[in-house]
Design a protein around this motif. Structure first.
Motif, PDB file in Angstrom:
ATOM      1  N   GLN A  80      49.590  42.509  38.321  1.00  0.00           N
ATOM      2  CA  GLN A  80      50.144  43.853  38.130  1.00  0.00           C
ATOM      3  C   GLN A  80      50.552  44.457  39.480  1.00  0.00           C
ATOM      4  O   GLN A  80      51.420  45.324  39.555  1.00  0.00           O
ATOM      5  CB  GLN A  80      49.126  44.761  37.421  1.00  0.00           C
ATOM      6  CG  GLN A  80      49.727  46.091  36.987  1.00  0.00           C
ATOM      7  CD  GLN A  80      48.721  47.019  36.328  1.00  0.00           C
ATOM      8  OE1 GLN A  80      47.520  46.836  36.444  1.00  0.00           O
ATOM      9  NE2 GLN A  80      49.223  48.012  35.616  1.00  0.00           N
ATOM     10  N   VAL A 134      54.116  45.067  40.661  1.00  0.00           N
ATOM     11  CA  VAL A 134      54.805  46.288  40.262  1.00  0.00           C
ATOM     12  C   VAL A 134      54.190  47.526  40.922  1.00  0.00           C
ATOM     13  O   VAL A 134      54.904  48.422  41.360  1.00  0.00           O
ATOM     14  CB  VAL A 134      54.754  46.416  38.719  1.00  0.00           C
ATOM     15  CG1 VAL A 134      55.424  47.706  38.261  1.00  0.00           C
ATOM     16  CG2 VAL A 134      55.417  45.214  38.052  1.00  0.00           C
ATOM     17  N   LEU A 138      48.569  44.362  29.210  1.00  0.00           N
ATOM     18  CA  LEU A 138      49.867  44.337  29.912  1.00  0.00           C
ATOM     19  C   LEU A 138      50.842  43.301  29.349  1.00  0.00           C
ATOM     20  O   LEU A 138      51.850  42.996  29.989  1.00  0.00           O
ATOM     21  CB  LEU A 138      49.635  44.043  31.403  1.00  0.00           C
ATOM     22  CG  LEU A 138      48.820  45.080  32.186  1.00  0.00           C
ATOM     23  CD1 LEU A 138      48.457  44.536  33.575  1.00  0.00           C
ATOM     24  CD2 LEU A 138      49.605  46.378  32.321  1.00  0.00           C
ATOM     25  N   GLU A 191      53.123  43.294  27.199  1.00  0.00           N
ATOM     26  CA  GLU A 191      54.523  43.700  27.040  1.00  0.00           C
ATOM     27  C   GLU A 191      55.244  43.868  28.379  1.00  0.00           C
ATOM     28  O   GLU A 191      56.451  44.063  28.426  1.00  0.00           O
ATOM     29  CB  GLU A 191      54.620  44.983  26.205  1.00  0.00           C
ATOM     30  CG  GLU A 191      54.127  44.806  24.763  1.00  0.00           C
ATOM     31  CD  GLU A 191      54.686  43.543  24.087  1.00  0.00           C
ATOM     32  OE1 GLU A 191      55.906  43.317  24.176  1.00  0.00           O
ATOM     33  OE2 GLU A 191      53.891  42.775  23.511  1.00  0.00           O
ATOM     34  N   GLN A 192      54.489  43.824  29.481  1.00  0.00           N
ATOM     35  CA  GLN A 192      55.118  43.912  30.807  1.00  0.00           C
ATOM     36  C   GLN A 192      55.325  42.541  31.445  1.00  0.00           C
ATOM     37  O   GLN A 192      55.640  42.446  32.636  1.00  0.00           O
ATOM     38  CB  GLN A 192      54.271  44.781  31.733  1.00  0.00           C
ATOM     39  CG  GLN A 192      54.334  46.269  31.382  1.00  0.00           C
ATOM     40  CD  GLN A 192      53.536  47.087  32.380  1.00  0.00           C
ATOM     41  OE1 GLN A 192      53.728  46.979  33.578  1.00  0.00           O
ATOM     42  NE2 GLN A 192      52.624  47.895  31.873  1.00  0.00           N
ATOM     43  N   GLU A 243      58.684  41.872  33.306  1.00  0.00           N
ATOM     44  CA  GLU A 243      58.839  42.651  34.538  1.00  0.00           C
ATOM     45  C   GLU A 243      57.916  42.145  35.650  1.00  0.00           C
ATOM     46  O   GLU A 243      58.338  41.975  36.806  1.00  0.00           O
ATOM     47  CB  GLU A 243      58.559  44.135  34.244  1.00  0.00           C
ATOM     48  CG  GLU A 243      58.813  45.018  35.454  1.00  0.00           C
ATOM     49  CD  GLU A 243      58.311  46.446  35.275  1.00  0.00           C
ATOM     50  OE1 GLU A 243      57.594  46.717  34.293  1.00  0.00           O
ATOM     51  OE2 GLU A 243      58.618  47.272  36.144  1.00  0.00           O
TER      52      GLU A 243
END
Ligand code: ZN
Length: 295
Positions: free
Chosen positions: A36, A39, A77, A79-80, A83
């Motif tokens: 994470q 990001v 997370l 769905e991320q 990204e």
């Protein structure tokens, strides 16, 4: 720039070292999702990439090892996933420029496929495909399917790379010494079985990472070389972990890791880096040794 597999046919490359320890050193807390940070803390992830670049790594390996939607789901997370993977690779591309390769890391899902678990091959394929498409979008040169112990999962991941991109495809397994001699993965796969099946699944480069210190890793490289003509990658841990004052410590110093570089090259490894316990200091020492060797 040449494709990575072409490059290593002509000259060996030093790769980078461990990621997790470096991120913890920059403030990653236990229980926090390392990927994470691509990001939320891009500057710190970029700083780790940069430290390995300055140490002489010819490859930036991305902070995407645990960024399958299966792993990210533990942190809410999933769905991320696209990204987190795309940005992790794009940050590496910024640091690598055009003179260093970007190798996107893709680790195990942590789940099990039928008949050992509930997951289908199709579900695994879709999760790996999601990562692979994001890697390509972010500007990767290569994908390394690494720290694998189950050959079925490894081959699904390799298929996802080969069927959805033209990126260089590396396969890296993790082996343990066996009580009666020899080596096998946690799931019972031998180096010889891995070499054959990874090649059939389309890997351009094969090898091993994690699980073993440099001595055992060297034995693995020799076994892979005996049954495969593909370029080999070796990413040993900094020795076998020991517990000191309640902390797990990897004991091999940069100098000890560097001393093994000539033997790895002689055994046929073309990409040499480090896994758990290795730092930019280890990679710098290994790179200095590589530079002293005429080839
Ligand atoms: Zn490791």
């Amino acid at each position: 720039m040449n494709r990575l597999e072409t490059h290593v046919q002509n000259a060996p490359l030093i790769c980078d070292g461990g990621m997790g320890t470096q991120l913890h050193g920059l403030g990653l807390q236990p229980g926090e999702c390392p990927e994470q940070w691509n990001v939320t803390h891009p500057d710190r992830v970029r700083a780790v990439y940069q430290a390995y670049r300055e140490a002489g790594s010819g490859i930036v390996e991305t902070n995407t090892f645990g960024a399958s939607r299966y792993k990210l789901a533990h942190y809410g997370l999933a769905e991320q996933a696209t990204e987190i993977n795309r940005v992790g690779v794009a940050l590496a591309r910024e640091v690598a420029g055009t003179d260093q390769y970007v190798m996107a890391s893709m680790g195990p899902t942590g789940a099990f496929m039928e008949p050992y678990g509930d997951e289908t091959e199709e579900a695994f394929y879709e999760a790996f495909k999601e990562q692979v498409l994001a890697f390509a979008e972010g500007g990767a040169d290569a994908v390394i399917v690494e720290t694998m112990t189950a050959i079925e999962e490894c081959c699904v991941a390799l298929r996802a790379v080969r069927e959805n991109t033209a990126l260089t495809c590396l396969a890296s397994f993790t082996f343990d010494p066996q009580p009666c001699g020899g080596y096998a993965s946690m799931m019972g796969v031998t180096p010889e079985q891995f070499a054959r099946m990874a090649a059939e699944a389309g890997a351009h480069i094969i090898g091993s990472n994690c699980g073993l210190g440099p001595d055992n890793m060297l034995a693995i490289v020799k076994r892979l070389r005996a049954v495969s003509d593909l370029p080999l990658i070796a990413m040993p841990n900094a020795g076998m972990p020991i517990v000191e004052d309640g902390h797990t410590v990897f004991p091999a110093t940069p100098e000890e890791m560097a001393q093994h570089v000539p033997a790895f090259l002689a055994a046929g490894a073309r990409i040499i880096g480090g896994c758990c316990g290795t730092t930019p200091a280890h990679i710098a020492a290994m790179n200095a040794t590589l530079k002293t060797i005429a080839f």
